[in-house]
Enzyme design. Sequence first.
Site, PDB file in Angstrom:
ATOM      1  N   HIS A  74      20.563  30.721  66.516  1.00 40.45           N
ATOM      2  CA  HIS A  74      19.281  30.236  65.975  1.00 40.45           C
ATOM      3  C   HIS A  74      19.521  29.407  64.725  1.00 40.45           C
ATOM      4  O   HIS A  74      20.152  29.911  63.779  1.00 40.45           O
ATOM      5  CB  HIS A  74      18.361  31.422  65.653  1.00 40.45           C
ATOM      6  CG  HIS A  74      17.978  32.203  66.877  1.00 40.45           C
ATOM      7  ND1 HIS A  74      18.797  33.157  67.436  1.00 40.45           N
ATOM      8  CD2 HIS A  74      16.884  32.119  67.670  1.00 40.45           C
ATOM      9  CE1 HIS A  74      18.211  33.632  68.526  1.00 40.45           C
ATOM     10  NE2 HIS A  74      17.047  33.032  68.694  1.00 40.45           N
ATOM     11  N   HIS A 123      11.372  24.939  73.883  1.00 37.61           N
ATOM     12  CA  HIS A 123      11.353  26.406  73.695  1.00 37.61           C
ATOM     13  C   HIS A 123       9.917  26.892  73.474  1.00 37.61           C
ATOM     14  O   HIS A 123       9.706  27.896  72.803  1.00 37.61           O
ATOM     15  CB  HIS A 123      12.253  26.755  72.499  1.00 37.61           C
ATOM     16  CG  HIS A 123      12.638  28.201  72.395  1.00 37.61           C
ATOM     17  ND1 HIS A 123      12.972  28.990  73.460  1.00 37.61           N
ATOM     18  CD2 HIS A 123      12.760  29.006  71.300  1.00 37.61           C
ATOM     19  CE1 HIS A 123      13.276  30.213  73.036  1.00 37.61           C
ATOM     20  NE2 HIS A 123      13.143  30.256  71.736  1.00 37.61           N
ATOM     21  N   HIS A 160       6.207  29.980  70.783  1.00 39.15           N
ATOM     22  CA  HIS A 160       7.136  31.087  71.054  1.00 39.15           C
ATOM     23  C   HIS A 160       6.492  32.381  71.575  1.00 39.15           C
ATOM     24  O   HIS A 160       6.851  33.479  71.152  1.00 39.15           O
ATOM     25  CB  HIS A 160       7.945  31.382  69.775  1.00 39.15           C
ATOM     26  CG  HIS A 160       9.307  31.970  70.032  1.00 39.15           C
ATOM     27  ND1 HIS A 160       9.524  33.292  70.381  1.00 39.15           N
ATOM     28  CD2 HIS A 160      10.539  31.410  69.988  1.00 39.15           C
ATOM     29  CE1 HIS A 160      10.811  33.517  70.524  1.00 39.15           C
ATOM     30  NE2 HIS A 160      11.460  32.390  70.296  1.00 39.15           N
ATOM     31  N   ASP A 218      18.235  27.929  68.918  1.00 39.89           N
ATOM     32  CA  ASP A 218      16.817  28.075  69.243  1.00 39.89           C
ATOM     33  C   ASP A 218      15.937  28.127  67.997  1.00 39.89           C
ATOM     34  O   ASP A 218      16.396  28.451  66.910  1.00 39.89           O
ATOM     35  CB  ASP A 218      16.586  29.376  70.027  1.00 39.89           C
ATOM     36  CG  ASP A 218      17.151  29.319  71.429  1.00 39.89           C
ATOM     37  OD1 ASP A 218      17.886  28.360  71.739  1.00 39.89           O
ATOM     38  OD2 ASP A 218      16.872  30.242  72.207  1.00 39.89           O
ATOM     39  N   ASP A 219      14.679  27.852  68.228  1.00 41.41           N
ATOM     40  CA  ASP A 219      13.559  28.142  67.315  1.00 41.41           C
ATOM     41  C   ASP A 219      13.326  27.100  66.216  1.00 41.41           C
ATOM     42  O   ASP A 219      12.340  27.182  65.504  1.00 41.41           O
ATOM     43  CB  ASP A 219      13.668  29.530  66.653  1.00 41.41           C
ATOM     44  CG  ASP A 219      13.603  30.659  67.665  1.00 41.41           C
ATOM     45  OD1 ASP A 219      13.536  30.363  68.878  1.00 41.41           O
ATOM     46  OD2 ASP A 219      13.628  31.839  67.259  1.00 41.41           O
TER      47      ASP A 219
HETATM   48 ZN    ZN Z   1      13.397  31.802  70.360  1.00 38.27          ZN
END
Ligand code: ZN
Length: 480
Positions: A446, A355, A359, A304-305
């Site tokens: 991540h 995503h 955020h 993620d991210d």
């Molecule tokens: Zn995230």
Amino acid sequence: MRTHLLFPSLLLLGSLSLTAACSSGASGTPDPAPAGALPGSTSGTAPVMTVDPSKIKGLRIVNDSSENTSCPFAAGYPDVTGAEAMTAAMKKDVDGRLATFRSACDDGGGAGDVGELNISHQFLVASGDVLGVRLTTQDHSAAGSGLSVRTYWYDGRAGAYRTALGLVDDGSRDAFVSALKKRLKGREGTDADTVDEAFADPSNQTTILDDMVYTADGGLRVTFDRGDVGAPAAGTYVVTFPRATVTPWLSAFGKRAQQQTVRPSGPLDLGAAATPTPAVPTHTASGDDDTDCEKVKCVALTFDDGPAVPETATLLTHLAQYDARATFFTVGQNVAAHPGLVRAEARAGNEVGNHSWSHPDLTKLTSEQVAYQLNRTSAAIKAATGKEPTLFRPPYGAVNSTVRGATKLSPVLWTLDTEDWKYPDAAKVAQSVIGKVQRNDVVLMHDIHATSVAAVPEILRTLGARGYHFVTVSHLRATM
Ligand code: ZN
């Protein structure tokens, strides 16, 4: 009620695009939920232009975030080669806010809602020797004050970082301030004494005059955070001066910044030594994955991210080396900055998911704001890969019926949380997967953390030897 005109498709065209236009925004009305709103969407009449970050050479987005509802934070700010002094100023501000927020989390000890901290960014100008960035901070923690926005400027000709007030000539500051005061007095929620008091101390002027942007027609828009010049309940105040009014007050740099906003001269050139463009892995998947997860043990690693420089490229190399596929839940503002990395993810047979743009906790947003966060990101992914995503992972795993109803994307949570954001230790991250993994797990990691990426070869080697196959989330779902 404010209305926003959205032109996400324009984001993908050319170096300049119109991203926000607001109408009927009466100054002094409280801002409803700007974490999900458009960056730069504070009240005003003329639109603010933003720049396509993928055109900026030597750009890296510095990310930090959690995926944990007991301490939800996400911050992303740009680091542009040649503008180190400006990056240092942003880093100082962001690190300070993160430290305050994280210590509030620690004090809370998980004893309830600590709020949420979200810091997102937007490029105002990036051409010639002028760089302008706006950071939007949404702080809902006990120590936070809600929405605060700050603009940062870099003057490549002088090799110097400039605050927003640096756009105004020192000799014209008094005239500028008295014109601002005149425009603020009489607005609902404030009065002459409050306004005079706010500007009385020159050092406070730097604090409250920290958000100034040029509009597309060369006017100057000054935004005051909640409580700066009026009662906090009255919200933000916006004053926009037309070009002809403001130009005589501008500093030499302010005039160049205005010019580069209205008529950009070309690519950003801060005179820094040319930075080599980071290498993007060129691995290409050989056809579809035919792994049958009914017959063999599968696991879906998810990252993620990102994408992040240089971590994502390193991760792609690891995955290719072990012939493993993964799913990337990308953040839109990072996709916009690094579309080449997202293209490389897809080309190597990985899945690219959504995503959100910046955020935020989507369950705190309106349906329209959720749609904006997800649609803008899907458009950026499609521009990078040629394919719309079908999956989204809600930040913090926070999802409710409003969020589900606002999108056609299918939500994906996880079954194994490495908590890698909390423990920057590659061996520990590897062990958190190797020691706990079960067949068909969806593993949360991540790719913005170098330590998480460094853990991947050991995970792939050890689990591969145990007979695990690494597949995408959609593949796992389709063959289970
Ligand atoms: Zn995230």
